[in-house]
Structures are given as structure tokens and as C-alpha cells.
Scaffold this motif. Structure first.
Motif, mmCIF file in Angstrom:
data_model
loop_
_atom_site.group_PDB
_atom_site.id
_atom_site.type_symbol
_atom_site.label_atom_id
_atom_site.label_comp_id
_atom_site.label_asym_id
_atom_site.label_seq_id
_atom_site.Cartn_x
_atom_site.Cartn_y
_atom_site.Cartn_z
ATOM 1 N N LEU A 65 0.840 -1.199 0.000
ATOM 2 C CA LEU A 65 0.000 0.000 0.000
ATOM 3 C C LEU A 65 0.881 1.257 0.000
ATOM 4 C CD1 LEU A 65 -3.058 0.246 -0.014
ATOM 5 C CD2 LEU A 65 -2.993 0.620 2.450
ATOM 6 N N LEU A 68 2.388 1.559 -3.523
ATOM 7 C CA LEU A 68 1.400 2.116 -4.460
ATOM 8 C C LEU A 68 1.218 3.618 -4.213
ATOM 9 C CD1 LEU A 68 -0.737 1.543 -6.665
ATOM 10 C CD2 LEU A 68 -2.359 1.019 -4.863
ATOM 11 N N THR A 69 1.206 4.006 -2.945
ATOM 12 C CA THR A 69 1.051 5.427 -2.593
ATOM 13 C C THR A 69 2.237 6.243 -3.114
ATOM 14 O OG1 THR A 69 -0.118 4.744 -0.612
ATOM 15 C CG2 THR A 69 0.656 7.005 -0.656
ATOM 16 N N LEU A 70 3.436 5.709 -2.929
ATOM 17 C CA LEU A 70 4.642 6.426 -3.369
ATOM 18 C C LEU A 70 4.693 6.582 -4.891
ATOM 19 C CD1 LEU A 70 7.375 4.856 -1.038
ATOM 20 C CD2 LEU A 70 6.508 7.186 -0.952
ATOM 21 N N TRP A 72 1.933 6.772 -6.817
ATOM 22 C CA TRP A 72 0.609 7.201 -7.284
ATOM 23 C C TRP A 72 0.701 8.230 -8.415
ATOM 24 C CZ3 TRP A 72 -3.660 4.729 -7.103
ATOM 25 C CH2 TRP A 72 -4.848 5.376 -7.471
ATOM 26 N N HIS B 6 -2.628 10.686 -1.570
ATOM 27 C CA HIS B 6 -2.297 9.546 -2.429
ATOM 28 C C HIS B 6 -2.628 8.218 -1.740
ATOM 29 C CE1 HIS B 6 0.699 11.818 -5.232
ATOM 30 N NE2 HIS B 6 -0.511 12.316 -5.229
ATOM 31 N N LEU B 7 -2.391 8.177 -0.427
ATOM 32 C CA LEU B 7 -2.702 6.963 0.341
ATOM 33 C C LEU B 7 -4.205 6.679 0.288
ATOM 34 C CD1 LEU B 7 -1.695 4.718 2.304
ATOM 35 C CD2 LEU B 7 -2.169 6.278 4.173
ATOM 36 N N ALA B 9 -6.252 7.553 -2.050
ATOM 37 C CA ALA B 9 -6.579 7.090 -3.412
ATOM 38 C C ALA B 9 -6.189 5.627 -3.576
ATOM 39 C CB ALA B 9 -5.850 7.959 -4.427
ATOM 40 N N ALA B 10 -5.010 5.259 -3.059
ATOM 41 C CA ALA B 10 -4.532 3.875 -3.172
ATOM 42 C C ALA B 10 -5.460 2.930 -2.396
ATOM 43 C CB ALA B 10 -3.107 3.772 -2.644
#
Lengths: 173, 112
Positions: A65, A68-70, A72, B6-7, B9-10
Motif C-alpha cells: 500500500l 502504491l502510494t509512493l 501514485w 495519495h494513500l 486514493a490507493a
């Protein structure tokens, strides 16, 4: 690339933004390396045993997670330009999407059929054959997609690893 | 702040995938979390189960009771590494060939 030692006075001034980029590259590199090692261990159930396999899988979910955030920004950028980009970019995007779906379902189904980790937390779920089969299928699919995902960025990996090898730690260039 | 955005959204994307997975489980005969016993096992499955139990008894199949790393079973880990290495090598080789061909085509086009 200059691999030799240089005096601090000879170094070009390192701006704050450049330092941030270097720190981010370092974080990406080590996080990705950690993910690859953790995934390889988690897949080798015979080696890890069921408890380590399950806890590693749950930890992998959290780190994924963050991964994926890094990235995005890349997801948004590539998705927006998908129609304009060439075949390679589209292929990378498709592999990454497939990997995200299969990894998510693999970890989720693994949690749902958990025999050690969840009962240890006091949660008991009645596992179904659907999730067992889903875990097996997505695990196999993930084993194929993970090396492809990593290998598609081999130039970045080699470049960063080479830079790390020639930079003394704590020094930015 | 950007990281949190962003977190979120993920997490949303992961939640959508999980939701679709749950829908799939529900659609494929109600075998989702905590569902009923489902279909009765076939005679072949029962026979196979009996064989597995006998194999465990006679130690043909080794069942591990411990939950730690089994250093004796490094073969399992090595096999995983081998599969990953082979697949990565194939992708890198294809990538190198593709890049070389593209460079050659560009050079030819520049000369023409």
C-alpha cells in the motif's frame, strides 16, 4: 560517472530539491528490494512455515500500500497518457494493473483462509474453497508478474545500484 | 498532506478490487466469507483425502508442526528464486533486443 573520491570543496552545491530526489530514490530502491525479498520468502511456504508465511503476507500488504502510494503520481500520469503513449508504456501499465489486482486478491484471500495469524488475533473465519482456490491461482499469477514487473525497470535498478555502489553512504552528489 | 491524499486514493483502489472480489465470490455460488458448507465432496475427493491421510500417517507426506523457518527446506526457496530469475532474464533479454532494434532503426532512418 566519476567513481573516484572527491574533496568536499570540489562537490557541486547540492540543492534541497536534489537532496529530496536522492532521498526518495534511495527510499524507492530499498523499499522495492524489501518487497521483492519479502515476497520471495512469503511464496516459499515450505521454507517459511505457515505462521511466518501468513504474517509476512499481512506485512507485505501494508508495504504494498505504501509502494502504491509512493508511485501514485506515476499511476495518474501514465493512465492519463495511456492512449498517446507507445506500446511499451501500455504494456508496463497493464502488467502493473494485473499485478495490483492479483496481489490484492492474493493477500485478501490469504487473510480469509488464515489458519494461524487471524486466530492468534482472536478472529476466526470459516474459510471457503473459493478463497482457497483464489489464493492458489493469484499466487501463481503473482509469481509470474513480480519478476516481469521488476525486470521491466531493470535499467533503473542497475543505474541506482551502480550509483549506490560508488557513493559513500551519507554523501549526496 | 500529498502522501495522505495519495494513500487515500490507493486505499480506494484496493477497496474497489476487494469489493469486486467479494462480488465474484458471491456470484460464484455464495462461497464467500463464513458461508455454508456448499456442495458435498465428490467420491473422488473423499478417496483422495483418505489417501492423503494415509500418506501423512506413513510419513510419505511430511507435515510440519513448527511455525518457524525450515532451513532444511531451502529447496523450496531456491525454486522460487529460480522461477523469478528465469522470468526476469527473459524479460531483460527481450527488452535489450527490442532497444537495440529500435536504435538500429533510428540510425537507419537518420542516414536515409
Amino acid at each position: 560517472m566519476n567513481a573516484g573520491p572527491t574533496t568536499p570543496a570540489a562537490d557541486p552545491p547540492v540543492t534541497a530539491s536534489r537532496r529530496r530526489i536522492l532521498a526518495r530514490t534511495r527510499l524507492d530502491f530499498w523499499l522495492d528490494a524489501l518487497l521483492l525479498v519479502a515476497y520471495t520468502l512469503a511464496y516459499s511456504l515450505g521454507f517459511t512455515g505457515i505462521a511466518t508465511h501468513e504474517w509476512l503476507g499481512i506485512g507485505l500488504g501494508v508495504v504494498l500500500l505504501v509502494h502504491l502510494t509512493l508511485h501514485w503520481d506515476w499511476v495518474i500520469r501514465t493512465t492519463r497518457k495511456l492512449l498517446r503513449r507507445g506500446g511499451r508504456e501500455r504494456f508496463v501499465w497493464l502488467v502493473n494493473l494485473l499485478l495490483l489486482v492479483s496481489m490484492t486478491l492474493c493477500i485478501a484471500s490469504g487473510i480469509l483462509i488464515s489458519e494461524v495469524a487471524l486466530p492468534e488475533l482472536g478472529i476466526t473465519l470459516r474459510a471457503s474453497s473459493f478463497w482457497r482456490q483464489m489464493h492458489d491461482t493469484t499466487a501463481t499469477l503473482t509469481l509470474i508478474l513480480v519478476p516481469i514487473h521488476a525486470a521491466l525497470d531493470w535499467r533503473w535498478i542497475v543505474g541506482v545500484a551502480r550509483r549506490f555502489a560508488v557513493w559513500p553512504p551519507g554523501r549526496s552528489r | 498532506m500529498k502522501f495522505l491524499r495519495h494513500l487515500a486514493a490507493a486505499v480506494l483502489v484496493v477497496a474497489i478490487i476487494l469489493g469486486l472480489g467479494m462480488l465474484w465470490a458471491h456470484a460464484s455460488g455464495g462461497t464467500g466469507v463464513g458461508s455454508g458448507p456448499g456442495r458435498a465432496p465428490s467420491p473422488e475427493a473423499l478417496l483422495r483425502l483418505k489417501q492423503i491421510k494415509e500418506n501423512i500417517k506413513t510419513s510419505v507426506i511430511r507435515v510440519r508442526s513448527d511455525n518457524g523457518f525450515d532451513l532444511a527446506d531451502t529447496g523450496n526457496l531456491i525454486r522460487t528464486c529460480e522461477i523469478e530469475a528465469v522470468l526476469a532474464a527473459v524479460v531483460i533479454t527481450v527488452n535489450v533486443i527490442w532497444r537495440r532494434r529500435r536504435r538500429r532503426m533510428r540510425r537507419t532512418a537518420a542516414r536515409a
